[in-house]
Design a protein around this motif. Structure first.
Motif, short mmCIF file in Angstrom:
data_model
loop_
_atom_site.label_atom_id
_atom_site.label_comp_id
_atom_site.label_asym_id
_atom_site.label_seq_id
_atom_site.Cartn_x
_atom_site.Cartn_y
_atom_site.Cartn_z
N UNK A 46 46.14 37.14 40.96
CA UNK A 46 45.73 36.69 42.30
C UNK A 46 44.83 37.69 43.00
N UNK A 47 44.49 38.78 42.36
CA UNK A 47 43.68 39.82 42.99
C UNK A 47 42.20 39.49 42.88
N UNK A 48 41.46 39.86 43.90
CA UNK A 48 40.01 39.76 43.91
C UNK A 48 39.44 41.15 44.06
N UNK A 49 38.58 41.52 43.13
CA UNK A 49 37.98 42.85 43.14
C UNK A 49 36.60 42.74 43.79
N UNK A 50 36.34 43.53 44.83
CA UNK A 50 35.06 43.52 45.54
C UNK A 50 34.20 44.68 45.04
N UNK A 51 33.04 44.35 44.46
CA UNK A 51 32.07 45.36 44.06
C UNK A 51 30.80 45.06 44.85
N UNK A 52 30.63 45.76 45.95
CA UNK A 52 29.49 45.46 46.83
C UNK A 52 29.66 44.07 47.42
N UNK A 53 28.68 43.20 47.16
CA UNK A 53 28.77 41.82 47.63
C UNK A 53 29.27 40.89 46.53
N UNK A 54 29.62 41.45 45.41
CA UNK A 54 30.09 40.66 44.29
C UNK A 54 31.62 40.62 44.29
#
Length: 191
Positions: A46-54
């Protein structure tokens, strides 16, 4: 309360010793590893990894299965703390759930949850309650030369008679029938 009063330190020490005694009477570390193993298994799908705007979503099609496995592992870990008699069942169940989590939830929470649950389950299965410490009775009587009563000294002086055990009537208490006082010569008859 002044700085010289040791009440706060005594309270902390007492609580720490109480927790230590509680922890020592159950498979505490096994329960902790199993519960910690369930957290990454339930969290990563259920995790979302944020890399900049991605945004990188790691959700799988078996997200509900991952959540169920993770919650069950946490419940098994807590039950190991409060119901120590279910340690074998909870340990085997934790090992099986850890193995099932490999294909279901992102390689068992990227192997972190899998390894923690596997080790915790093995610790739960192998844990046995310790025996309470035995108190030794105090040495009351002493024999000759500091030996306890009933121990024959290693080197008796030649010509001295060793003390015989006696019953209440003063008779020698030799039940083997080999004592010279009984008229026997030390040999047993085979008949």
């Amino acid at each position: 309360m002044s700085a010289e009063t040791p009440a706060a330190a005594d309270r902390f020490t007492r609580r720490r010793l109480q927790f230590r005694a509680w922890r020592g009477a159950r498979p505490f570390w096994a329960g902790l590893f199993v519960a910690l193993g369930g957290l990454p298994i339930a969290y990563f799908p259920y995790a979302n990894l944020q890399i900049g705007h991605l945004t990188l979503a790691m959700a799988t099609t078996a997200g509900a299965g991952s959540l169920i496995i993770g919650v069950l592992l946490v419940v098994l870990g807590v039950s190991l703390w409060f119901q120590k008699h279910v340690r074998v069942f909870a340990g085997v169940a934790a090992i099986l759930l850890a193995l099932v989590s490999l294909p279901v939830s992102n390689l068992g929470g990227f192997l972190i949850g899998f390894l923690l649950a596997l080790v915790g389950g093995a610790m739960a299965v192998s844990w046995v309650p310790g025996e309470p410490p035995r108190t030794e009775p105090p040495l009351e009587g002493r024999g000759t030369g500091g030996a306890p009563e009933g121990v024959v000294p290693a080197a008796a002086a030649p010509g001295t008679a060793l003390p015989q055990a006696r019953d209440g009537a003063g008779e020698p208490n030799d039940l083997s029938g080999t004592s010279p006082a009984n008229g026997a010569n030390g040999r047993h008859s085979a008949g």
